[in-house]
Design a protein around this motif. Structure first.
Motif, mmCIF file in Angstrom:
data_model
loop_
_atom_site.group_PDB
_atom_site.id
_atom_site.type_symbol
_atom_site.label_atom_id
_atom_site.label_comp_id
_atom_site.label_asym_id
_atom_site.label_seq_id
_atom_site.Cartn_x
_atom_site.Cartn_y
_atom_site.Cartn_z
ATOM 1 N N ALA A 29 20.789 -36.731 3.046
ATOM 2 C CA ALA A 29 22.115 -36.242 2.664
ATOM 3 C C ALA A 29 22.806 -37.256 1.760
ATOM 4 C CB ALA A 29 22.975 -35.982 3.908
ATOM 5 N N LEU A 30 23.752 -36.752 0.977
ATOM 6 C CA LEU A 30 24.614 -37.608 0.160
ATOM 7 C C LEU A 30 26.071 -37.290 0.454
ATOM 8 C CD1 LEU A 30 22.944 -37.505 -3.389
ATOM 9 C CD2 LEU A 30 22.613 -39.203 -1.563
ATOM 10 N N GLU A 31 26.858 -38.342 0.625
ATOM 11 C CA GLU A 31 28.320 -38.262 0.627
ATOM 12 C C GLU A 31 28.720 -38.678 -0.785
ATOM 13 O OE1 GLU A 31 32.141 -40.421 2.846
ATOM 14 O OE2 GLU A 31 30.090 -41.021 3.340
ATOM 15 N N VAL A 32 29.179 -37.723 -1.596
ATOM 16 C CA VAL A 32 29.243 -37.942 -3.037
ATOM 17 C C VAL A 32 30.625 -38.427 -3.459
ATOM 18 C CG1 VAL A 32 28.927 -36.902 -5.301
ATOM 19 C CG2 VAL A 32 27.432 -36.236 -3.419
ATOM 20 N N ALA A 33 30.637 -39.572 -4.137
ATOM 21 C CA ALA A 33 31.877 -40.200 -4.597
ATOM 22 C C ALA A 33 32.495 -39.393 -5.735
ATOM 23 C CB ALA A 33 31.590 -41.619 -5.059
ATOM 24 N N ALA A 34 33.828 -39.275 -5.679
ATOM 25 C CA ALA A 34 34.522 -38.440 -6.671
ATOM 26 C C ALA A 34 35.835 -39.074 -7.116
ATOM 27 C CB ALA A 34 34.773 -37.049 -6.098
ATOM 28 N N TRP A 35 35.829 -40.400 -7.312
ATOM 29 C CA TRP A 35 37.008 -41.050 -7.871
ATOM 30 C C TRP A 35 37.197 -40.619 -9.326
ATOM 31 C CZ3 TRP A 35 34.647 -43.286 -3.776
ATOM 32 C CH2 TRP A 35 35.435 -43.958 -2.839
ATOM 33 N N PRO A 36 38.424 -40.695 -9.844
ATOM 34 C CA PRO A 36 38.609 -40.450 -11.278
ATOM 35 C C PRO A 36 37.859 -41.496 -12.093
ATOM 36 C CG PRO A 36 40.731 -40.520 -10.121
ATOM 37 C CD PRO A 36 39.690 -41.017 -9.160
ATOM 38 N N ASP A 37 37.415 -41.103 -13.262
ATOM 39 C CA ASP A 37 36.722 -42.027 -14.157
ATOM 40 C C ASP A 37 37.791 -42.767 -14.962
ATOM 41 O OD1 ASP A 37 34.979 -43.405 -15.708
ATOM 42 O OD2 ASP A 37 34.131 -41.665 -16.734
ATOM 43 N N VAL A 50 35.634 -33.936 -10.632
ATOM 44 C CA VAL A 50 36.347 -32.824 -9.984
ATOM 45 C C VAL A 50 37.473 -32.274 -10.840
ATOM 46 C CG1 VAL A 50 35.743 -33.655 -7.675
ATOM 47 C CG2 VAL A 50 37.917 -34.356 -8.705
ATOM 48 N N GLU A 51 37.908 -33.025 -11.854
ATOM 49 C CA GLU A 51 39.000 -32.546 -12.697
ATOM 50 C C GLU A 51 38.569 -31.360 -13.559
ATOM 51 O OE1 GLU A 51 42.040 -33.478 -12.420
ATOM 52 O OE2 GLU A 51 41.680 -35.126 -11.023
ATOM 53 N N PHE A 53 35.734 -29.448 -12.657
ATOM 54 C CA PHE A 53 34.687 -28.822 -11.853
ATOM 55 C C PHE A 53 34.864 -27.311 -11.832
ATOM 56 C CE2 PHE A 53 32.017 -28.425 -8.015
ATOM 57 C CZ PHE A 53 31.034 -29.358 -8.325
ATOM 58 N N ASP A 54 33.759 -26.587 -11.951
ATOM 59 C CA ASP A 54 33.810 -25.126 -11.901
ATOM 60 C C ASP A 54 32.574 -24.601 -11.185
ATOM 61 O OD1 ASP A 54 31.744 -25.414 -13.760
ATOM 62 O OD2 ASP A 54 32.951 -24.777 -15.478
ATOM 63 N N ALA A 55 32.450 -23.287 -11.112
ATOM 64 C CA ALA A 55 31.356 -22.674 -10.361
ATOM 65 C C ALA A 55 29.996 -23.031 -10.961
ATOM 66 C CB ALA A 55 31.540 -21.154 -10.328
ATOM 67 N N ALA A 56 29.933 -23.131 -12.274
ATOM 68 C CA ALA A 56 28.656 -23.474 -12.912
ATOM 69 C C ALA A 56 28.233 -24.890 -12.541
ATOM 70 C CB ALA A 56 28.770 -23.326 -14.427
ATOM 71 N N GLU A 57 29.196 -25.830 -12.538
ATOM 72 C CA GLU A 57 28.871 -27.200 -12.174
ATOM 73 C C GLU A 57 28.502 -27.286 -10.702
ATOM 74 O OE1 GLU A 57 28.398 -31.408 -12.699
ATOM 75 O OE2 GLU A 57 28.173 -29.592 -13.910
ATOM 76 N N ALA A 58 29.170 -26.527 -9.860
ATOM 77 C CA ALA A 58 28.830 -26.502 -8.438
ATOM 78 C C ALA A 58 27.394 -26.020 -8.247
ATOM 79 C CB ALA A 58 29.805 -25.614 -7.682
ATOM 80 N N ASP A 94 47.194 -35.223 -6.176
ATOM 81 C CA ASP A 94 46.670 -34.210 -7.100
ATOM 82 C C ASP A 94 45.150 -34.318 -7.202
ATOM 83 O OD1 ASP A 94 47.203 -32.127 -9.213
ATOM 84 O OD2 ASP A 94 46.177 -33.629 -10.421
ATOM 85 N N HIS A 95 44.635 -35.553 -7.284
ATOM 86 C CA HIS A 95 43.186 -35.704 -7.371
ATOM 87 C C HIS A 95 42.520 -35.295 -6.059
ATOM 88 C CE1 HIS A 95 39.565 -37.201 -9.328
ATOM 89 N NE2 HIS A 95 39.212 -37.689 -8.149
ATOM 90 N N LEU A 96 43.170 -35.587 -4.942
ATOM 91 C CA LEU A 96 42.618 -35.155 -3.658
ATOM 92 C C LEU A 96 42.531 -33.631 -3.590
ATOM 93 C CD1 LEU A 96 41.609 -35.884 -0.831
ATOM 94 C CD2 LEU A 96 43.988 -35.933 -0.073
ATOM 95 N N ARG A 97 43.523 -32.947 -4.115
ATOM 96 C CA ARG A 97 43.459 -31.469 -4.146
ATOM 97 C C ARG A 97 42.291 -31.000 -5.011
ATOM 98 N NH1 ARG A 97 49.302 -32.011 -3.665
ATOM 99 N NH2 ARG A 97 49.486 -32.348 -5.918
ATOM 100 N N ARG A 98 42.031 -31.696 -6.119
ATOM 101 C CA ARG A 98 40.877 -31.323 -6.945
ATOM 102 C C ARG A 98 39.572 -31.558 -6.187
ATOM 103 N NH1 ARG A 98 44.944 -30.391 -8.798
ATOM 104 N NH2 ARG A 98 44.437 -28.589 -7.513
ATOM 105 N N CYS A 99 39.513 -32.614 -5.370
ATOM 106 C CA CYS A 99 38.326 -32.854 -4.529
ATOM 107 C C CYS A 99 38.140 -31.716 -3.530
ATOM 108 C CB CYS A 99 38.460 -34.181 -3.800
ATOM 109 S SG CYS A 99 38.299 -35.646 -4.843
ATOM 110 N N ILE A 100 39.236 -31.255 -2.973
ATOM 111 C CA ILE A 100 39.183 -30.130 -2.029
ATOM 112 C C ILE A 100 38.680 -28.874 -2.733
ATOM 113 C CG2 ILE A 100 40.599 -28.609 -0.605
ATOM 114 C CD1 ILE A 100 42.399 -31.142 -0.106
ATOM 115 N N ASP A 101 39.181 -28.628 -3.926
ATOM 116 C CA ASP A 101 38.726 -27.467 -4.703
ATOM 117 C C ASP A 101 37.222 -27.545 -4.957
ATOM 118 O OD1 ASP A 101 41.376 -26.627 -4.845
ATOM 119 O OD2 ASP A 101 41.686 -27.434 -6.861
ATOM 120 N N ALA A 102 36.743 -28.750 -5.323
ATOM 121 C CA ALA A 102 35.320 -28.928 -5.591
ATOM 122 C C ALA A 102 34.504 -28.709 -4.323
ATOM 123 C CB ALA A 102 35.062 -30.323 -6.156
ATOM 124 N N ALA A 103 35.007 -29.213 -3.191
ATOM 125 C CA ALA A 103 34.301 -29.016 -1.923
ATOM 126 C C ALA A 103 34.172 -27.531 -1.594
ATOM 127 C CB ALA A 103 35.032 -29.746 -0.803
#
Length: 305
Positions: A29-37, A50-51, A53-58, A94-103
């Motif tokens: 398994a991977l716990e995947v890091a998603a800090w802003p670049d 995650v900024e 991120f869309d269905a295709a990337e998922a 705001d970035h945390l919400r984008r992480c939630i969206d990606a999850a």
């Protein structure tokens, strides 16, 4: 239980490279890091953008993990959600919400983060602040079938005097976290240097543990006798206590057989994710991978038993 790793230890590597190595070296398994670049913050890994991120990337990420027989255990963004600067705090949220969206798009139900602390306020004032600003984030996640798991790291380097700056460091606060709808990403290494029995703490709060991080700690009690538990004061360096340091599992003080047994007794059947912050096995990607191999040799047989 399955063995995973937090990808943040290899910030310069692509997710494809990390996945390829992990899948070939005993990880599941991977716990995947998603800090802003962000420029100038090279220690923060951005293995998910995650900024944008869309269905295709998922679908691409899910396919990459499947190619290497890996699961995604959580999206990882460990930041200060109570930062004293309101603008920084809101950007973090705001970035945390984008992480939630990606999850949600990835179909993984966990996002890892910190509570944090406003270091200009008392602990009591921070608790009241958290009770105001964190529930909307919990609700945002719940609406997307995602739960926030909080690592119990003191984050003492965020405080100018080395005091805890993440209000999840103590088991005394874990019931308070539960009242806010937050869950635990349990890491026993932090408890050991605070003088807390990690198994006793786990036994008392196992029903709140949805994710586990595996990190060890090396203690030098003779140096603690000089500096005290909060570490060196004169010529202080952030993140350096003078009497303890993190190690990969198997090279520190923790009894992993006892810890894995406690998890198994509690019915935990999730991922145990290696968080590599060992300064001995750091410096180059090759040395980091050697440290991860030590962790796999330590934990792999215990989790498979």
């Amino acid at each position: 239980m399955r063995l995973g790793l937090l990808t943040a230890c290899l910030p310069g590597e692509s997710l494809a490279d990390v996945a390829g190595w992990a899948g070939a070296h005993g990880y599941a398994a991977l716990e995947v890091a998603a800090w802003p670049d962000r420029p100038g913050r090279d220690w923060e890994a951005s293995h998910l953008d995650v900024e944008s991120f869309d269905a295709a990337e998922a679908a691409r990420v899910r396919g990459l993990l499947a190619e290497h027989d890996l699961e995604l255990s959580a999206v990882a963004y460990y930041e200060n959600n109570l930062h004293e600067d309101p603008a920084v705090r809101e950007a973090t949220h705001d970035h945390l919400r984008r992480c939630i969206d990606a999850a949600q798009l990835l179909g993984v139900g966990l996002v890892g983060t910190f509570v944090g602390r406003d270091v200009s306020r008392t602990v009591a004032e921070n608790l009241r602040l958290a009770e105001t600003v964190l529930p909307p984030l919990v609700e945002y996640a719940a609406a997307r079938d995602v739960r926030l798991v909080i690592e119990n790291c003191p984050m003492e380097g965020w405080h100018p005097d080395g005091y805890p700056a993440n209000l999840a460091y103590s088991p005394e606060l874990w019931g308070w976290l539960a009242g806010l709808g937050l869950w635990l990403n349990y890491d026993p290494s932090h408890l050991a240097w605070l003088g807390i029995d990690p198994v006793a703490a786990l036994d008392a709060h196992a029903d709140r543990v949805l994710h586990v991080q595996a990190k060890d700690v090396e203690l030098h009690p003779a140096a603690r006798n000089r500096y005290g538990v909060f570490g060196r004061v004169l010529d202080r360096e952030p993140w350096t206590s003078g009497w303890w340091r993190y190690r990969v599992p198997g090279l520190g003080e923790l009894d992993w057989g006892r810890l894995v047994d406690a998890l198994r007794r509690a019915g935990y059947d999730g991922v145990v994710s290696v968080e590599h912050e060992d300064p001995v096995w750091s410096g180059t990607p090759g040395r980091i991978r050697q440290g991860l191999a030590v962790a796999e040799r330590t934990l792999g047989p215990l989790l498979a038993a």
